[in-house]
Write an enzyme that holds these catalytic residues in place. Structure first.
Site, PDB file in Angstrom:
ATOM      1  N   CYS A   1      46.415  39.521  31.479  1.00 35.01           N
ATOM      2  CA  CYS A   1      45.106  40.180  31.472  1.00 35.01           C
ATOM      3  C   CYS A   1      45.143  41.472  32.284  1.00 35.01           C
ATOM      4  CB  CYS A   1      44.036  39.273  32.093  1.00 35.01           C
ATOM      5  SG  CYS A   1      43.806  37.693  31.265  1.00 35.01           S
ATOM      6  N   ASP A   2      44.271  42.400  31.913  1.00 28.01           N
ATOM      7  CA  ASP A   2      44.084  43.593  32.716  1.00 28.01           C
ATOM      8  C   ASP A   2      42.701  44.163  32.434  1.00 28.01           C
ATOM      9  OD1 ASP A   2      45.799  45.400  34.584  1.00 28.01           O
ATOM     10  OD2 ASP A   2      44.639  46.791  33.354  1.00 28.01           O
ATOM     11  N   GLN A   3      42.173  44.886  33.403  1.00 30.37           N
ATOM     12  CA  GLN A   3      40.860  45.505  33.247  1.00 30.37           C
ATOM     13  C   GLN A   3      40.918  46.939  33.746  1.00 30.37           C
ATOM     14  OE1 GLN A   3      37.470  44.465  35.910  1.00 30.37           O
ATOM     15  NE2 GLN A   3      36.449  43.835  34.016  1.00 30.37           N
TER      16      GLN A   3
ATOM     17  N   ALA B   1      41.190  43.402  28.844  1.00 31.67           N
ATOM     18  CA  ALA B   1      42.193  43.053  27.840  1.00 31.67           C
ATOM     19  C   ALA B   1      42.854  41.727  28.165  1.00 31.67           C
ATOM     20  CB  ALA B   1      43.249  44.148  27.761  1.00 31.67           C
TER      21      ALA B   1
END
Length: 199
Positions: A75-77, A112
């Site tokens: 995950c990433d933001q 994401a």
């Protein structure tokens, strides 16, 4: 057949979201040089959405190479403010500067998530949330950063909506789970369809 799920992240809130949803998982933190990767992607003209997706994929791929058979969730933001990507603030002064720049204006959070299995991507999603901040006073923003620095230094944009940061906002358009850093509903739908969790 039970398929193990591995969260390739040290994020406390993402782990809590999965735990609260009753999803069994383990954690293996992906050691990725995010700053270098982000700079390279931006130099190539990648959009904030593509940067979030690429960083999530890097994390999932790295751990997937080590745990065959498992579904590895990366995950990433990122925060898109007027076409500029904001990162986690390095100092209270930078946090205050970010909040002052964004007050009274709109920005977008892009969360994401990518799942890899046996070294191949099998699912991806980028959730979007549009937010508009209140026109908070300098004094309030200064006090907010001072009170909350230990927490907000870990957050893009220098706020956490699940805490006092909610007071900074006038409107929020989108899924709250994406604000917290994970497109959780879409993830749960995928896991249910695949038979990994009961439905």
């Amino acid at each position: 057949m039970t398929v193990p799920i591995v969260l390739a992240s040290g994020s406390v809130i993402r782990a809590q979201l999965l735990r609260n949803a009753g999803v069994p998982f383990s954690v293996q933190i992906a050691r990725v040089d995010e700053d270098t990767a982000k700079r390279a992607l931006m130099a190539e003209g990648a959009s904030p959405r593509d940067v979030a997706d690429a960083l999530a994929e890097m994390k999932a791929r790295k751990i997937s190479d080590k745990v065959r058979g498992a579904m590895v969730l990366g995950c990433d933001q990122v925060l898109d403010f007027e076409g500029q990507m904001l990162s986690k603030p390095e100092t209270p002064e930078k946090a205050l500067a970010q909040l002052k720049a964004m007050r009274g204006k709109r920005h977008m959070l892009l969360s994401a998530a990518v799942i890899y299995q046996d070294g191949e991507p099998i699912w991806r999603q980028v959730g979007q949330v549009r937010l508009r901040m209140r026109a908070s006073s300098d004094a309030y923003l200064r006090d907010y950063v001072a009170r909350n620095w230990d927490s907000i230094r870990h957050a893009v944009g220098a706020y956490k909506l699940e805490e006092e940061g909610v007071r900074l906002f006038a409107t929020i358009d989108g899924d709250y789970f994406n604000v917290l850093g994970m497109p959780l509903l879409e993830l749960l739908n995928f896991l249910a369809v695949k038979g990994v969790i009961d439905q």
